[in-house]
Enzyme design. Structure first.
Site, PDB file in Angstrom:
ATOM      1  N   LEU A   1      16.512   6.182  49.421  1.00 34.25           N
ATOM      2  CA  LEU A   1      17.514   6.630  50.483  1.00 34.25           C
ATOM      3  C   LEU A   1      17.441   7.651  51.035  1.00 34.25           C
ATOM      4  CD1 LEU A   1      20.854   4.468  49.290  1.00 34.25           C
ATOM      5  CD2 LEU A   1      18.930   3.619  51.071  1.00 34.25           C
TER       6      LEU A   1
ATOM      7  N   LYS B   1      16.495  12.458  49.593  1.00 36.87           N
ATOM      8  CA  LYS B   1      16.330  13.219  48.687  1.00 36.87           C
ATOM      9  C   LYS B   1      17.112  14.501  48.990  1.00 36.87           C
ATOM     10  CE  LYS B   1      11.653  11.700  47.338  1.00 36.87           C
ATOM     11  NZ  LYS B   1      10.168  12.062  47.179  1.00 36.87           N
TER      12      LYS B   1
ATOM     13  N   GLY C   1      18.918  18.322  46.711  1.00 37.67           N
ATOM     14  CA  GLY C   1      18.592  19.554  45.827  1.00 37.67           C
ATOM     15  C   GLY C   1      19.349  18.936  44.361  1.00 37.67           C
ATOM     16  N   PHE C   2      20.041  17.823  44.418  1.00 39.52           N
ATOM     17  CA  PHE C   2      20.589  17.120  43.102  1.00 39.52           C
ATOM     18  C   PHE C   2      19.261  16.078  42.483  1.00 39.52           C
ATOM     19  CE2 PHE C   2      23.863  15.336  40.591  1.00 39.52           C
ATOM     20  CZ  PHE C   2      23.409  14.245  40.049  1.00 39.52           C
TER      21      PHE C   2
ATOM     22  N   THR D   1      16.965  12.469  43.746  1.00 45.03           N
ATOM     23  CA  THR D   1      16.735  11.352  44.619  1.00 45.03           C
ATOM     24  C   THR D   1      17.719  10.421  44.760  1.00 45.03           C
ATOM     25  OG1 THR D   1      14.334  11.987  44.270  1.00 45.03           O
ATOM     26  CG2 THR D   1      14.902   9.742  45.282  1.00 45.03           C
ATOM     27  N   VAL D   2      18.000  10.061  45.979  1.00 44.50           N
ATOM     28  CA  VAL D   2      18.873   8.839  46.046  1.00 44.50           C
ATOM     29  C   VAL D   2      18.175   7.476  45.989  1.00 44.50           C
ATOM     30  CG1 VAL D   2      21.183   7.878  46.886  1.00 44.50           C
ATOM     31  CG2 VAL D   2      20.851  10.442  46.897  1.00 44.50           C
TER      32      VAL D   2
ATOM     33  N   LYS E   1      22.263   7.972  42.715  1.00 48.06           N
ATOM     34  CA  LYS E   1      21.695   9.314  42.804  1.00 48.06           C
ATOM     35  C   LYS E   1      21.521   9.930  41.369  1.00 48.06           C
ATOM     36  CE  LYS E   1      24.631  12.734  44.117  1.00 48.06           C
ATOM     37  NZ  LYS E   1      25.504  13.952  45.056  1.00 48.06           N
TER      38      LYS E   1
ATOM     39  N   ASP F   1      31.719  22.553  49.872  1.00 49.23           N
ATOM     40  CA  ASP F   1      30.247  22.250  50.233  1.00 49.23           C
ATOM     41  C   ASP F   1      30.481  21.145  51.140  1.00 49.23           C
ATOM     42  OD1 ASP F   1      27.634  22.897  50.444  1.00 49.23           O
ATOM     43  OD2 ASP F   1      26.929  21.369  48.867  1.00 49.23           O
TER      44      ASP F   1
END
Length: 872
Positions: free
Chosen positions: A572, A574, A576-577, A579-580, A593, A690
């Protein structure tokens, strides 16, 4: 000057016997004669030709009575009987209607010494869980009529009579009349009728069938007013359906050089008014005649300028904002302009008081389930089971416990129907109580099987079925699995043998070991009992939390993650955390996620987000379905948001249509509501840290929810307004004061949200080195000095927006990004302002184009000098 009194004081005269009228279509009318027997009885009131029926099918409580004969002679038949409510604190009528429908609701009360006591009671009437008003009668022979215009929030409407300790509530008749949905628009709340007047020497009032909506118009006439009329037909084909009898008459000042002035006073000085004015020119003007006037209120506040009524055509003028007064007194003036040769006129005037309905209704599906449970087990004798099951909290149904999340609907979390003589099988309606934690059906006469749907009620922790001798104690496999995993406690009778289904076979197991097992989990029961006591004591202070959350219940293994994502088949997005991925969990779409091993966001942030989302729930915050903490594999499983993030939709990366101004305003207010909840609805309060367009996600209906809480921080609860912390966030959205001082406060989120607002209206990047002013704040500020807001608004909008609303939102955004945090608004203020912008846009869309053709005008934006701002 003409003083207008509340017309409801005089409406009772509309119920005296008059000449018979011709019947018209009564489609959608609900006309109840309260106390009429038998329950299938109907009749047609000869003076109005309205068909009334018994109220018995709409309520299951109360006693019937008849007023004394001495009071009946001059009253219409629907006032001859009453239904009174000596039992219970709250008794309610139930109507199955359609959500978002608009109704005129009229309740009539004629005491008439029906009980022989000659003591007039005082009591309250509620609309749903919220108080409508107090019912006070002036005397034994006098009556009262209450009117309200109300938009349904659910497919069910409840009207309740509530005791106040000053006598037994009663009601004579209850009438519901459907209205056009594009009439009587308000920013919020419902409308309580105060006055609805027309201007004629005769008759004294008008109602059905001259008014197809059965509105009651009272003649208003006296010193200072002169009546004029016409025999010609007036075009009344606008959505308000003004009666011909109103449209064909009007009033002008007796002294043509003087203004028309109408005064009224509301009993509550904080109340606001909505005014709907109906105008038509009904005189044939000479070539050099001009009728033009200005409308102001309370000493010159502009309402509408240079009005010229249409010739023989009704126009309805209203303001999208309510009128307010510091002392509850209002004065509406119609003054002819210098160009006018004729005095001002008005054909009809409606005045309403705003009623804000403060209580949220219980979730609609749960209300339906409880009503069906009540009917299935014939629990109509439970006197507290009237009205909304959870709201208001003081009238919560006996045997229920509810959660009251802040800014969201109450939910049912426990149901105790022990010792209620229940018979038959366990109704599947219970499965609709999806937030249920505890269910007690013990000591009844239930029979049949233990239903498998219990296994699917994920939050259900305790079921007590003991004392139901006719119940088949075979436990379905799915429930046994939950028992084995210790996620559910099931209590059965100590005196019977229960059957446990193992590997497809039924096996009889003596109850003694089962009792021992129950004793073994007694400590768990004690914990649950303590939990409910603490929850009840601290319900108000924990409105933002959901007491049903058990952390490990949301934990998902890595193999389960692989299964739900089909081995990470569909990406779905990408970040910084990591890939979703798209996934499916029990036929529900989810977003998974996965934390990248190289991610800058480590386990601490992952844990913080899980803990926050497990305890925080709001319709404008993305919900956490579960999480994976399995070795090195960390994942967050969210509800699926079909339309991605706001930035993608603004940039056009997702394709499809351009977000309209209406879409953008609604997205802004919904995101603001989520952020405001973090600041004010959580305990302790939270700072997101954020806020940006990529963290605002959109569902299939473009509803907005705030996401990504990995950087969120708790806010002090000891009165401190900030915390010292290492700076974190996204460049461009970062509060410069926070960056400079390391002092984090809720105003840091306000700054970031201001940047988001500027993105929404301009569709410009936050930073752009090709601009002379690189940051969006500076660029917008410099462009506004030219006084042309069009130059900064997204050209993709093609000018399709409300200019006044655009100015308002840009000014709000610039206030949010003020360099000094002390000069920024709170999120609560931001939500209020954005709601006004939404109202302006709704009024424009429902108004300007339609009103030009249908003959009515939203006059809040009709004065060009006031609503076409130049440089500011």
């Amino acid at each position: 000057m003409k003083s207008i009194h509340g017309f409801l004081l005089f409406l009772i005269t509309a119920y005296v016997i008059l000449e018979s009228v011709q019947a018209q279509d009564q489609l959608g009318f609900i006309s109840l004669d309260c106390g009429l027997v038998p329950k299938n009885a109907t009749y047609t009131e000869k003076t109005t030709n309205i068909t009334y029926k018994s109220d018995a099918n709409y309520i299951d409580s109360g006693l019937v009575g008849r007023i004394s004969a001495e009071y009946k002679a001059q009253l219409q038949q629907q006032t001859w009987t009453v239904r009174s409510f000596p039992e219970g604190e709250r008794n309610c009528y139930n109507f199955n209607l359609t959500a978002k429908s608009r109704y005129l609701i009229r309740a009539t009360f004629t005491y008439g010494n029906y009980d022989g006591l000659r003591q007039v009671p005082k009591f309250d009437i509620h609309i749903g869980p919220s108080k409508w008003t107090s019912v006070k009668l002036d005397g034994v022979g006098n009556g009262a009529v209450l009117e309200m215009i109300h938009v349904l929030t659910q497919d069910r409407l409840q009207i309740c009579l509530v005791k106040t300790g000053k006598g037994i509530p009663f009601i004579s008749s209850l009438e519901l009349r459907p209205l056009n949905n594009n009439t009587y628009l308000t920013q919020s709340g419902s409308l309580i009728g105060f006055a609805r007047v027309f201007f004629s020497a005769t008759p004294t009032f008008i109602r059905y069938d001259e008014d197809i909506h059965d509105r009651v118009w009272v003649r208003q006439f006296g010193n200072g007013l002169k009546s004029i009329s016409t025999d010609l037909l007036v075009d009344t084909s606008n959505p308000y359906d003004v009666p011909q009898a109103v449209a064909k008459t009007a009033c002008v000042p007796s002294n043509a050089s003087q203004p028309l002035i109408f005064d009224w006073t509301l009993d509550n000085i904080t109340s606001q008014s909505y005014v709907y004015m109906h105008f038509a020119e009904i005189q044939t003007l000479k070539d050099n005649d001009i009728r033009e006037f200005n409308i102001t209120y309370n000493g010159g506040q502009n309402v509408y300028s240079y009005l010229r009524p249409e010739k023989f055509e009704i126009s309805t003028l209203f303001d999208s904002k309510p009128l307010s007064s510091p002392d509850g007194s209002f004065s509406l003036s119609f003054t002819k302009t210098g160009n006018s040769t004729l005095p001002p006129l008005i054909n009809g005037l409606e005045i309403y008081k705003v009623l804000d309905l403060l209580e949220l209704e219980t979730d609609q599906d749960e209300v339906s389930a409880m009503i069906n449970i009540k009917a299935t087990y014939d629990l109509s004798k439970k006197v507290s089971w009237q009205g909304d099951p959870c709201a208001p909290k003081s009238y919560q149904w006996e045997g229920l416990n509810c959660s009251y999340p802040n800014s969201d609907q109450p939910r049912i979390i426990s149901l105790n129907l022990a010792e209620n003589k229940l018979t038959g099988t366990i109704t599947p309606e219970i499965s609709k109580l999806t937030q249920l934690i505890e269910l007690d059906l013990s000591k009844n006469d239930l029979s049949g099987e233990i239903p498998e749907f219990f296994a699917d009620m994920k939050l259900l922790k305790l079921i007590n079925l003991s004392g139901n001798l006719g119940l088949n104690s075979t436990i379905p496999d799915s429930i046994q699995q939950r028992l084995d995993s210790k996620s559910l406690i099931l209590i059965l009778s100590k005196t019977v043998t229960k059957t446990v289904t193992l590997k497809g076979k039924s096996k009889k197991v003596p109850m003694i070991p089962i009792v021992a097992s129950v004793a073994g989990v007694f400590a768990l029961l004690v914990i649950l009992a303590i939990f409910f006591v603490v929850r009840r004591k601290n319900g108000e202070s924990n409105k933002g939390t959901n007491p049903s959350i058990i952390t490990k219940e949301r934990r998902i293994t890595y193999p389960e993650v692989l299964k739900m994502t089909n081995n990470f088949e569909r990406v779905l997005g990408k970040g910084g955390f990591g890939t979703v991925y798209h996934g499916n969990l029990e036929d529900t779409q989810v977003a998974v996620k996965m934390l990248s091993h190289s991610s800058a966001q480590g386990y601490k942030e992952f844990k913080a987000e899980v803990e926050l989302l497990l305890r925080v729930h709001h319709r404008n915050l993305v919900g956490l379905v579960g999480y994976c903490d399995d070795g090195d594999n960390l994942a967050l499983i969210y509800e699926y948001m079909a339309n991605g993030d706001l930035k993608e939709n603004m940039s056009g990366k997702r394709g499809g249509n351009v977000l309209t101004w209406e879409n953008r305003m609604q997205i802004a207010v919904e995101a603001a509501q989520g952020l405001e909840y973090l600041h004010n609805g959580c305990t302790p309060p939270m700072v997101h840290r954020d806020v940006k367009t990529t963290n605002i996600l959109l569902n299939e209906r473009y509803g907005a929810k705030l996401a990504d809480f990995g950087l969120s921080r708790s806010f002090p609860v000891d009165g401190e307004s900030h915390v010292s912390t290492v700076v974190a966030g996204t460049p461009g959205y970062l509060d410069p004061e926070y960056y400079r001082t390391n002092w984090l406060s809720e105003k840091s989120d306000v700054y970031s949200f201001g940047v988001v607002l500027l993105e929404i209206v301009t569709n410009q990047p936050v930073t752009d080195k090709t601009r002379e002013r690189t940051h969006i704040n500076e660029w917008v500020g410099s462009m506004l000095t030219k006084g042309d807001i069009k130059s900064i608004l997204d050209p993709k909008l093609m000018g399709d927006y409300d200019t006044n609303g655009a100015w308002k939102i840009v000014e709000l955004a610039l206030a949010c990004v003020n360099p000094s945090s002390n000069r920024r608004p709170t999120m609560a203020h931001v939500v209020t302002e954005l709601n006004e912008c939404v109202a302006l846009e709704n009024a424009r869309r429902q108004g300007r184009e339609e009103m030009h053709t249908s003959g009515y005008v939203d006059f809040s934006r009709s004065s060009a000098s006031e609503f076409s701002p130049g440089a500011r």
